[in-house]
Design a protein around this motif. Structure first.
Motif, mmCIF file in Angstrom:
data_model
loop_
_atom_site.group_PDB
_atom_site.id
_atom_site.type_symbol
_atom_site.label_atom_id
_atom_site.label_comp_id
_atom_site.label_asym_id
_atom_site.label_seq_id
_atom_site.Cartn_x
_atom_site.Cartn_y
_atom_site.Cartn_z
ATOM 1 N N GLU A 177 0.844 -1.194 0.000
ATOM 2 C CA GLU A 177 0.000 0.000 0.000
ATOM 3 C C GLU A 177 0.884 1.252 0.000
ATOM 4 O O GLU A 177 1.875 1.326 0.721
ATOM 5 C CB GLU A 177 -0.882 -0.007 1.250
ATOM 6 C CG GLU A 177 -1.952 1.070 1.249
ATOM 7 C CD GLU A 177 -2.872 0.954 2.449
ATOM 8 O OE1 GLU A 177 -3.396 2.004 2.869
ATOM 9 O OE2 GLU A 177 -3.046 -0.169 2.969
ATOM 10 N N LYS A 178 0.493 2.233 -0.841
ATOM 11 C CA LYS A 178 1.315 3.428 -1.014
ATOM 12 C C LYS A 178 0.560 4.682 -0.597
ATOM 13 O O LYS A 178 -0.669 4.699 -0.595
ATOM 14 C CB LYS A 178 1.760 3.544 -2.478
ATOM 15 C CG LYS A 178 2.520 2.325 -2.992
ATOM 16 C CD LYS A 178 2.648 2.331 -4.499
ATOM 17 C CE LYS A 178 3.186 1.001 -4.999
ATOM 18 N NZ LYS A 178 2.253 -0.112 -4.805
ATOM 19 N N ASP A 179 1.306 5.727 -0.281
ATOM 20 C CA ASP A 179 0.673 7.010 0.001
ATOM 21 C C ASP A 179 0.353 7.729 -1.310
ATOM 22 O O ASP A 179 0.594 7.193 -2.404
ATOM 23 C CB ASP A 179 1.540 7.860 0.948
ATOM 24 C CG ASP A 179 2.846 8.334 0.312
ATOM 25 O OD1 ASP A 179 2.978 8.264 -0.933
ATOM 26 O OD2 ASP A 179 3.741 8.792 1.054
ATOM 27 N N ASN A 205 4.726 6.452 -2.366
ATOM 28 C CA ASN A 205 5.741 5.971 -1.431
ATOM 29 C C ASN A 205 5.191 4.851 -0.552
ATOM 30 O O ASN A 205 4.049 4.924 -0.092
ATOM 31 C CB ASN A 205 6.203 7.105 -0.506
ATOM 32 C CG ASN A 205 6.821 8.259 -1.267
ATOM 33 O OD1 ASN A 205 7.747 8.077 -2.044
ATOM 34 N ND2 ASN A 205 6.290 9.466 -1.053
ATOM 35 N N VAL A 206 6.002 3.824 -0.296
ATOM 36 C CA VAL A 206 5.707 2.830 0.731
ATOM 37 C C VAL A 206 6.511 3.234 1.958
ATOM 38 O O VAL A 206 7.737 3.343 1.897
ATOM 39 C CB VAL A 206 6.096 1.413 0.284
ATOM 40 C CG1 VAL A 206 5.941 0.432 1.449
ATOM 41 C CG2 VAL A 206 5.244 0.961 -0.889
ATOM 42 N N TYR A 248 9.648 14.816 2.287
ATOM 43 C CA TYR A 248 9.386 16.116 1.672
ATOM 44 C C TYR A 248 9.675 16.017 0.179
ATOM 45 O O TYR A 248 10.778 15.626 -0.229
ATOM 46 C CB TYR A 248 10.269 17.198 2.305
ATOM 47 C CG TYR A 248 10.051 17.357 3.790
ATOM 48 C CD1 TYR A 248 9.095 18.250 4.292
ATOM 49 C CD2 TYR A 248 10.791 16.597 4.691
ATOM 50 C CE1 TYR A 248 8.890 18.375 5.657
ATOM 51 C CE2 TYR A 248 10.591 16.722 6.061
ATOM 52 C CZ TYR A 248 9.644 17.612 6.534
ATOM 53 O OH TYR A 248 9.434 17.742 7.891
ATOM 54 N N ASP A 249 8.657 16.315 -0.629
ATOM 55 C CA ASP A 249 8.819 16.330 -2.095
ATOM 56 C C ASP A 249 9.459 15.036 -2.606
ATOM 57 O O ASP A 249 10.322 15.064 -3.489
ATOM 58 C CB ASP A 249 9.674 17.535 -2.538
ATOM 59 C CG ASP A 249 9.132 18.854 -2.008
ATOM 60 O OD1 ASP A 249 7.911 19.047 -2.083
ATOM 61 O OD2 ASP A 249 9.938 19.662 -1.498
ATOM 62 N N SER A 250 9.041 13.921 -2.037
ATOM 63 C CA SER A 250 9.602 12.614 -2.421
ATOM 64 C C SER A 250 8.511 11.723 -2.990
ATOM 65 O O SER A 250 7.378 11.706 -2.484
ATOM 66 C CB SER A 250 10.266 11.939 -1.217
ATOM 67 O OG SER A 250 11.391 12.680 -0.793
ATOM 68 N N THR A 251 8.848 11.009 -4.040
ATOM 69 C CA THR A 251 7.865 10.179 -4.737
ATOM 70 C C THR A 251 8.444 8.805 -5.055
ATOM 71 O O THR A 251 9.659 8.648 -5.237
ATOM 72 C CB THR A 251 7.439 10.832 -6.073
ATOM 73 O OG1 THR A 251 8.603 11.080 -6.860
ATOM 74 C CG2 THR A 251 6.707 12.146 -5.837
ATOM 75 N N ASN A 252 7.535 7.795 -5.119
ATOM 76 C CA ASN A 252 7.876 6.455 -5.609
ATOM 77 C C ASN A 252 9.032 5.821 -4.836
ATOM 78 O O ASN A 252 9.869 5.126 -5.392
ATOM 79 C CB ASN A 252 8.216 6.527 -7.111
ATOM 80 C CG ASN A 252 8.214 5.158 -7.775
ATOM 81 O OD1 ASN A 252 7.440 4.272 -7.403
ATOM 82 N ND2 ASN A 252 9.091 4.972 -8.740
ATOM 83 N N CYS A 253 9.070 6.068 -3.529
ATOM 84 C CA CYS A 253 10.166 5.554 -2.696
ATOM 85 C C CYS A 253 9.693 4.429 -1.779
ATOM 86 O O CYS A 253 8.492 4.252 -1.562
ATOM 87 C CB CYS A 253 10.755 6.675 -1.832
ATOM 88 S SG CYS A 253 11.630 7.939 -2.782
ATOM 89 N N TYR A 254 10.651 3.685 -1.252
ATOM 90 C CA TYR A 254 10.386 2.676 -0.224
ATOM 91 C C TYR A 254 11.230 3.051 0.991
ATOM 92 O O TYR A 254 12.461 3.056 0.913
ATOM 93 C CB TYR A 254 10.769 1.274 -0.719
ATOM 94 C CG TYR A 254 10.119 0.159 0.074
ATOM 95 C CD1 TYR A 254 10.262 0.071 1.459
ATOM 96 C CD2 TYR A 254 9.358 -0.822 -0.554
ATOM 97 C CE1 TYR A 254 9.657 -0.934 2.191
ATOM 98 C CE2 TYR A 254 8.761 -1.849 0.174
ATOM 99 C CZ TYR A 254 8.914 -1.893 1.532
ATOM 100 O OH TYR A 254 8.321 -2.898 2.259
#
Length: 356
Positions: free
Chosen positions: A283-285, A289-290, A298-304
Protein backbone atom coordinates in the motif's frame (compact mmCIF):
# COMPACT_ATOMS: atom_id res chain seq x y z
CA UNK A 1 -5.12 -35.33 -2.25
CA UNK A 2 -3.50 -38.11 -0.19
CA UNK A 3 -1.07 -38.77 -3.07
CA UNK A 4 -0.10 -35.11 -3.47
CA UNK A 5 3.30 -34.13 -2.07
CA UNK A 6 4.51 -30.55 -1.77
CA UNK A 7 8.18 -29.56 -1.75
CA UNK A 8 8.90 -26.03 -0.56
CA UNK A 9 12.30 -24.75 -1.68
CA UNK A 10 13.72 -22.56 1.08
CA UNK A 11 17.47 -22.50 0.64
CA UNK A 12 18.06 -18.99 -0.75
CA UNK A 13 19.82 -16.20 1.16
CA UNK A 14 17.60 -13.39 -0.21
CA UNK A 15 20.54 -11.15 -1.14
CA UNK A 16 18.35 -8.66 -3.03
CA UNK A 17 16.50 -7.90 0.23
CA UNK A 18 19.69 -7.08 2.11
CA UNK A 19 20.10 -5.61 4.73
CA UNK A 20 16.63 -6.63 6.01
CA UNK A 21 17.32 -10.18 4.84
CA UNK A 22 20.60 -11.52 6.29
CA UNK A 23 22.52 -14.77 5.87
CA UNK A 24 21.45 -15.90 9.35
CA UNK A 25 17.76 -15.11 8.69
CA UNK A 26 16.89 -14.71 5.00
CA UNK A 27 13.67 -13.26 3.66
CA UNK A 28 11.65 -16.51 3.55
CA UNK A 29 11.75 -16.53 7.37
CA UNK A 30 10.69 -12.87 7.70
CA UNK A 31 7.22 -11.35 8.00
CA UNK A 32 7.80 -9.25 4.88
CA UNK A 33 4.13 -8.33 4.39
CA UNK A 34 3.32 -7.56 8.03
CA UNK A 35 0.69 -10.33 8.25
CA UNK A 36 2.07 -12.00 11.37
CA UNK A 37 3.27 -14.94 9.24
CA UNK A 38 6.63 -15.29 7.51
CA UNK A 39 6.77 -16.02 3.77
CA UNK A 40 7.58 -19.70 4.36
CA UNK A 41 4.68 -19.99 6.83
CA UNK A 42 2.32 -18.41 4.29
CA UNK A 43 3.55 -20.87 1.65
CA UNK A 44 3.00 -23.82 4.01
CA UNK A 45 -0.52 -22.57 4.87
CA UNK A 46 -1.33 -22.22 1.16
CA UNK A 47 -0.90 -25.95 0.56
CA UNK A 48 -2.86 -27.34 3.51
CA UNK A 49 -5.98 -27.68 1.32
CA UNK A 50 -3.96 -29.40 -1.40
CA UNK A 51 -2.25 -32.20 0.54
CA UNK A 52 -2.01 -33.56 4.10
CA UNK A 53 0.53 -31.69 6.23
CA UNK A 54 2.58 -34.89 6.61
CA UNK A 55 3.14 -34.75 2.82
CA UNK A 56 4.74 -31.29 2.91
CA UNK A 57 8.53 -31.23 2.69
CA UNK A 58 10.90 -28.28 3.04
CA UNK A 59 14.30 -28.38 1.41
CA UNK A 60 16.73 -25.86 2.82
CA UNK A 61 20.31 -25.26 3.86
CA UNK A 62 21.53 -27.14 6.93
CA UNK A 63 22.09 -23.84 8.73
CA UNK A 64 18.35 -23.04 8.57
CA UNK A 65 17.17 -26.22 10.30
CA UNK A 66 16.35 -24.44 13.57
CA UNK A 67 14.47 -21.66 11.76
CA UNK A 68 12.33 -24.21 9.92
CA UNK A 69 11.60 -26.15 13.13
CA UNK A 70 10.70 -22.95 14.95
CA UNK A 71 8.42 -21.60 12.22
CA UNK A 72 6.90 -24.91 11.04
CA UNK A 73 6.76 -26.99 14.24
CA UNK A 74 4.36 -29.56 12.74
CA UNK A 75 7.05 -30.87 10.39
CA UNK A 76 8.94 -34.00 11.42
CA UNK A 77 12.68 -34.25 10.78
CA UNK A 78 11.91 -36.56 7.84
CA UNK A 79 10.07 -33.64 6.22
CA UNK A 80 12.99 -31.22 6.56
CA UNK A 81 15.58 -31.96 3.88
CA UNK A 82 18.94 -30.40 4.65
CA UNK A 83 21.36 -29.45 1.89
CA UNK A 84 24.99 -29.23 3.05
CA UNK A 85 25.85 -26.84 0.19
CA UNK A 86 23.85 -25.04 -2.48
CA UNK A 87 23.67 -26.92 -5.77
CA UNK A 88 20.91 -24.97 -7.55
CA UNK A 89 17.35 -26.16 -8.19
CA UNK A 90 18.00 -29.45 -10.04
CA UNK A 91 19.49 -31.03 -6.91
CA UNK A 92 16.78 -29.43 -4.76
CA UNK A 93 14.17 -31.22 -6.90
CA UNK A 94 16.04 -34.51 -7.34
CA UNK A 95 16.62 -35.14 -3.62
CA UNK A 96 12.93 -35.00 -2.58
CA UNK A 97 11.76 -36.69 -5.80
CA UNK A 98 13.92 -39.79 -5.25
CA UNK A 99 13.13 -39.76 -1.53
CA UNK A 100 9.35 -39.61 -2.04
CA UNK A 101 9.68 -42.34 -4.67
CA UNK A 102 10.61 -44.76 -1.88
CA UNK A 103 7.38 -43.99 -0.04
CA UNK A 104 4.93 -43.48 -2.90
CA UNK A 105 6.20 -44.10 -6.45
CA UNK A 106 2.78 -43.14 -7.82
CA UNK A 107 2.67 -39.81 -5.99
CA UNK A 108 2.25 -36.36 -7.50
CA UNK A 109 4.90 -33.79 -6.61
CA UNK A 110 4.30 -30.04 -6.42
CA UNK A 111 7.39 -27.81 -6.16
CA UNK A 112 7.09 -24.21 -4.98
CA UNK A 113 9.49 -21.49 -3.82
CA UNK A 114 9.14 -20.45 -0.17
CA UNK A 115 9.26 -16.70 -0.77
CA UNK A 116 6.52 -16.03 -3.32
CA UNK A 117 3.23 -14.29 -2.57
CA UNK A 118 -0.13 -15.49 -3.88
CA UNK A 119 -3.43 -13.68 -3.67
CA UNK A 120 -6.81 -15.18 -4.67
CA UNK A 121 -5.76 -18.47 -3.11
CA UNK A 122 -8.93 -20.36 -4.13
CA UNK A 123 -8.05 -19.76 -7.78
CA UNK A 124 -4.50 -20.91 -7.01
CA UNK A 125 -5.88 -24.15 -5.54
CA UNK A 126 -8.06 -24.67 -8.63
CA UNK A 127 -5.07 -24.19 -10.94
CA UNK A 128 -2.96 -26.63 -8.90
CA UNK A 129 -5.80 -29.18 -8.99
CA UNK A 130 -5.99 -28.92 -12.80
CA UNK A 131 -2.24 -29.56 -12.95
CA UNK A 132 -2.24 -32.49 -10.50
CA UNK A 133 -5.05 -34.23 -12.40
CA UNK A 134 -3.14 -33.80 -15.68
CA UNK A 135 0.10 -35.05 -14.11
CA UNK A 136 -1.38 -38.23 -12.66
CA UNK A 137 -0.31 -41.29 -14.62
CA UNK A 138 1.40 -39.22 -17.33
CA UNK A 139 4.89 -38.09 -18.34
CA UNK A 140 3.82 -34.44 -18.40
CA UNK A 141 6.10 -31.92 -16.70
CA UNK A 142 3.80 -29.03 -15.82
CA UNK A 143 4.62 -25.48 -14.82
CA UNK A 144 2.31 -22.69 -13.72
CA UNK A 145 2.38 -19.60 -15.91
CA UNK A 146 1.13 -16.25 -14.63
CA UNK A 147 -0.90 -14.00 -16.92
CA UNK A 148 1.38 -10.92 -17.18
CA UNK A 149 0.09 -7.52 -16.09
CA UNK A 150 3.04 -5.52 -17.44
CA UNK A 151 6.21 -5.99 -19.55
CA UNK A 152 8.31 -7.10 -16.58
CA UNK A 153 12.04 -7.58 -17.29
CA UNK A 154 12.76 -9.32 -13.98
CA UNK A 155 10.83 -12.52 -14.76
CA UNK A 156 11.33 -15.39 -17.17
CA UNK A 157 8.66 -15.99 -19.83
CA UNK A 158 6.96 -19.10 -21.22
CA UNK A 159 5.52 -19.19 -24.73
CA UNK A 160 2.75 -21.74 -25.19
CA UNK A 161 0.67 -23.24 -27.98
CA UNK A 162 -2.67 -21.48 -28.05
CA UNK A 163 -5.40 -24.09 -27.56
CA UNK A 164 -8.48 -22.33 -26.11
CA UNK A 165 -10.31 -25.56 -25.22
CA UNK A 166 -7.37 -27.04 -23.30
CA UNK A 167 -6.58 -26.00 -19.74
CA UNK A 168 -3.17 -27.68 -19.91
CA UNK A 169 -1.23 -26.17 -22.82
CA UNK A 170 1.94 -27.41 -24.52
CA UNK A 171 4.96 -25.19 -23.96
CA UNK A 172 6.84 -23.84 -27.00
CA UNK A 173 9.77 -21.95 -25.50
CA UNK A 174 11.30 -20.59 -22.31
CA UNK A 175 12.96 -17.16 -22.32
CA UNK A 176 15.05 -15.81 -19.44
CA UNK A 177 14.64 -12.23 -18.27
CA UNK A 178 14.24 -10.23 -21.51
CA UNK A 179 15.04 -6.60 -22.30
CA UNK A 180 12.07 -4.22 -22.07
CA UNK A 181 11.43 -4.03 -25.82
CA UNK A 182 11.24 -7.82 -26.13
CA UNK A 183 9.07 -8.08 -22.98
CA UNK A 184 6.62 -5.62 -24.56
CA UNK A 185 6.45 -7.77 -27.71
CA UNK A 186 5.76 -10.83 -25.55
CA UNK A 187 2.84 -9.05 -23.87
CA UNK A 188 1.43 -7.88 -27.21
CA UNK A 189 1.61 -11.36 -28.74
CA UNK A 190 -0.78 -12.78 -26.14
CA UNK A 191 0.82 -16.23 -26.00
CA UNK A 192 3.42 -15.59 -23.29
CA UNK A 193 3.10 -15.92 -19.52
CA UNK A 194 5.48 -15.30 -16.63
CA UNK A 195 7.40 -18.32 -15.37
CA UNK A 196 6.38 -18.65 -11.70
CA UNK A 197 8.83 -21.44 -10.87
CA UNK A 198 5.98 -23.62 -9.57
CA UNK A 199 6.04 -27.16 -10.96
CA UNK A 200 3.71 -30.19 -10.90
CA UNK A 201 4.59 -33.70 -12.09
CA UNK A 202 4.25 -37.31 -11.13
CA UNK A 203 7.15 -38.84 -9.23
CA UNK A 204 7.60 -41.27 -12.11
CA UNK A 205 7.70 -38.48 -14.72
CA UNK A 206 10.29 -36.34 -12.94
CA UNK A 207 12.59 -39.23 -11.96
CA UNK A 208 12.40 -40.53 -15.55
CA UNK A 209 13.24 -37.03 -16.78
CA UNK A 210 16.30 -36.92 -14.53
CA UNK A 211 17.49 -40.23 -15.95
CA UNK A 212 16.92 -38.91 -19.47
CA UNK A 213 18.38 -35.40 -19.21
CA UNK A 214 20.53 -35.30 -16.04
CA UNK A 215 21.60 -38.91 -15.73
CA UNK A 216 24.56 -38.17 -13.43
CA UNK A 217 22.28 -36.46 -10.87
CA UNK A 218 19.69 -39.24 -11.17
CA UNK A 219 22.30 -41.90 -10.46
CA UNK A 220 23.59 -40.02 -7.39
CA UNK A 221 20.17 -39.73 -5.73
CA UNK A 222 18.90 -43.14 -6.88
CA UNK A 223 21.77 -44.68 -4.92
CA UNK A 224 20.19 -43.38 -1.71
CA UNK A 225 17.14 -45.63 -2.09
CA UNK A 226 17.93 -47.65 1.02
CA UNK A 227 18.99 -44.58 3.03
CA UNK A 228 15.91 -42.36 2.74
CA UNK A 229 13.75 -42.25 5.88
CA UNK A 230 16.58 -43.82 7.90
CA UNK A 231 19.24 -42.55 10.31
CA UNK A 232 21.78 -42.78 7.48
CA UNK A 233 20.01 -40.33 5.16
CA UNK A 234 21.90 -37.16 6.13
CA UNK A 235 25.32 -38.78 5.85
CA UNK A 236 24.40 -40.03 2.37
CA UNK A 237 23.11 -36.58 1.32
CA UNK A 238 26.21 -34.81 2.62
CA UNK A 239 28.33 -36.98 0.33
CA UNK A 240 25.88 -36.89 -2.59
CA UNK A 241 25.94 -33.09 -2.76
CA UNK A 242 29.72 -33.01 -3.08
CA UNK A 243 29.33 -35.14 -6.24
CA UNK A 244 26.43 -33.15 -7.65
CA UNK A 245 26.87 -30.45 -10.29
CA UNK A 246 25.15 -27.09 -9.93
CA UNK A 247 22.44 -26.63 -12.54
CA UNK A 248 18.88 -25.28 -12.55
CA UNK A 249 15.86 -27.48 -13.15
CA UNK A 250 14.79 -25.08 -15.92
CA UNK A 251 18.03 -25.35 -17.87
CA UNK A 252 18.75 -29.00 -17.02
CA UNK A 253 15.32 -30.47 -17.78
CA UNK A 254 12.44 -28.10 -18.58
CA UNK A 255 14.13 -26.42 -21.57
CA UNK A 256 15.14 -29.79 -23.04
CA UNK A 257 12.17 -32.08 -22.39
CA UNK A 258 9.41 -32.75 -24.91
CA UNK A 259 6.48 -33.31 -22.56
CA UNK A 260 6.42 -29.83 -21.00
CA UNK A 261 3.05 -28.20 -20.36
CA UNK A 262 1.68 -25.09 -18.72
CA UNK A 263 -1.44 -24.25 -16.70
CA UNK A 264 -2.31 -20.58 -16.89
CA UNK A 265 -2.53 -19.09 -13.40
CA UNK A 266 -5.26 -16.50 -12.97
CA UNK A 267 -4.31 -15.67 -9.38
CA UNK A 268 -2.32 -12.58 -8.35
CA UNK A 269 1.33 -13.45 -7.81
CA UNK A 270 4.69 -11.90 -7.03
CA UNK A 271 8.04 -13.59 -6.62
CA UNK A 272 9.14 -10.81 -4.23
CA UNK A 273 12.55 -10.94 -5.83
CA UNK A 274 13.50 -7.41 -4.89
CA UNK A 275 12.54 -4.29 -2.95
CA UNK A 276 11.05 -2.99 -6.20
CA UNK A 277 8.69 -5.97 -6.50
CA UNK A 278 7.67 -5.56 -2.85
CA UNK A 279 6.97 -1.87 -3.49
CA UNK A 280 4.73 -2.99 -6.36
CA UNK A 281 2.29 -4.86 -4.08
CA UNK A 282 2.46 -2.73 -0.92
CA UNK A 283 0.00 0.00 0.00
CA UNK A 284 1.32 3.43 -1.01
CA UNK A 285 0.67 7.01 0.00
CA UNK A 286 -0.62 9.66 -2.44
CA UNK A 287 2.92 10.16 -3.78
CA UNK A 288 3.53 6.46 -4.48
CA UNK A 289 5.74 5.97 -1.43
CA UNK A 290 5.71 2.83 0.73
CA UNK A 291 6.48 3.95 4.27
CA UNK A 292 7.19 1.24 6.84
CA UNK A 293 9.03 3.50 9.26
CA UNK A 294 8.84 6.57 11.43
CA UNK A 295 9.52 8.99 8.58
CA UNK A 296 9.12 12.57 7.40
CA UNK A 297 9.16 12.85 3.60
CA UNK A 298 9.39 16.12 1.67
CA UNK A 299 8.82 16.33 -2.10
CA UNK A 300 9.60 12.61 -2.42
CA UNK A 301 7.86 10.18 -4.74
CA UNK A 302 7.88 6.46 -5.61
CA UNK A 303 10.17 5.55 -2.70
CA UNK A 304 10.39 2.68 -0.22
CA UNK A 305 11.24 3.77 3.31
CA UNK A 306 11.77 1.09 5.96
CA UNK A 307 13.21 1.41 9.45
CA UNK A 308 12.64 0.86 13.17
CA UNK A 309 9.96 2.95 14.86
CA UNK A 310 12.44 4.41 17.37
CA UNK A 311 14.51 5.99 14.57
CA UNK A 312 13.26 9.01 12.63
CA UNK A 313 14.07 9.01 8.91
CA UNK A 314 13.90 12.38 7.17
CA UNK A 315 14.18 12.51 3.37
CA UNK A 316 13.84 15.32 0.83
CA UNK A 317 13.45 15.30 -2.97
CA UNK A 318 13.98 11.61 -3.52
CA UNK A 319 12.39 9.87 -6.50
CA UNK A 320 12.46 6.09 -6.82
CA UNK A 321 14.79 5.50 -3.88
CA UNK A 322 15.08 2.80 -1.24
CA UNK A 323 16.00 4.01 2.23
CA UNK A 324 16.24 1.26 4.80
CA UNK A 325 17.74 1.00 8.27
CA UNK A 326 18.05 -2.58 9.49
CA UNK A 327 20.06 -3.41 12.61
CA UNK A 328 23.58 -2.13 11.96
CA UNK A 329 23.19 -1.17 8.28
CA UNK A 330 21.67 1.87 6.60
CA UNK A 331 21.16 1.48 2.84
CA UNK A 332 20.26 4.29 0.42
CA UNK A 333 20.09 3.41 -3.27
CA UNK A 334 17.83 3.48 -6.31
CA UNK A 335 14.88 1.21 -5.65
CA UNK A 336 15.39 -0.73 -8.90
CA UNK A 337 19.14 -1.26 -8.39
CA UNK A 338 18.71 -4.99 -7.76
CA UNK A 339 21.65 -5.89 -10.01
CA UNK A 340 23.94 -3.99 -7.62
CA UNK A 341 22.89 -5.90 -4.51
CA UNK A 342 25.42 -8.72 -4.90
CA UNK A 343 28.13 -6.07 -5.05
CA UNK A 344 26.69 -4.28 -1.99
CA UNK A 345 26.61 -7.54 -0.06
CA UNK A 346 30.08 -8.63 -1.15
CA UNK A 347 31.63 -5.31 -0.14
CA UNK A 348 29.72 -5.33 3.18
CA UNK A 349 31.12 -8.79 3.96
CA UNK A 350 34.64 -7.37 3.57
CA UNK A 351 33.81 -4.86 6.32
CA UNK A 352 32.86 -7.73 8.64
CA UNK A 353 30.60 -10.78 8.82
CA UNK A 354 28.16 -8.89 11.07
CA UNK A 355 27.15 -6.61 8.20
CA UNK A 356 26.06 -9.46 5.92
Amino acid sequence: MAQNYVVIMAGGIGSRFWPYSRANKPKQFLDVLGTGRSLIQMTYDRFLNICPNENIYVITNKSYYNLVKEQLPDLSDDQILLEPIGRNTAAAVAYPAFKIKQRDPEGIMIVAPSDHVVFKEKIFEENITIATKAAKGSEKLITLGIVPSRPETGYGYIQYHSSPLKKVKKVKTFTEKPELELAQKFIESGDFVWNAGIFVWSIEAITNAFHRYLEDIAVIFEEGADKYYTAGEQEFIDKAYTLCKSISIDYGIMEKADEVYMVKGKFDWSDLGSWDSLHEIKEKDKNGNVVDANALLYDSTNCYIKGPKDTLIVAQELDGYLVTHSDNVVLICKKDAEKKFREFLSDAKERGAGFA
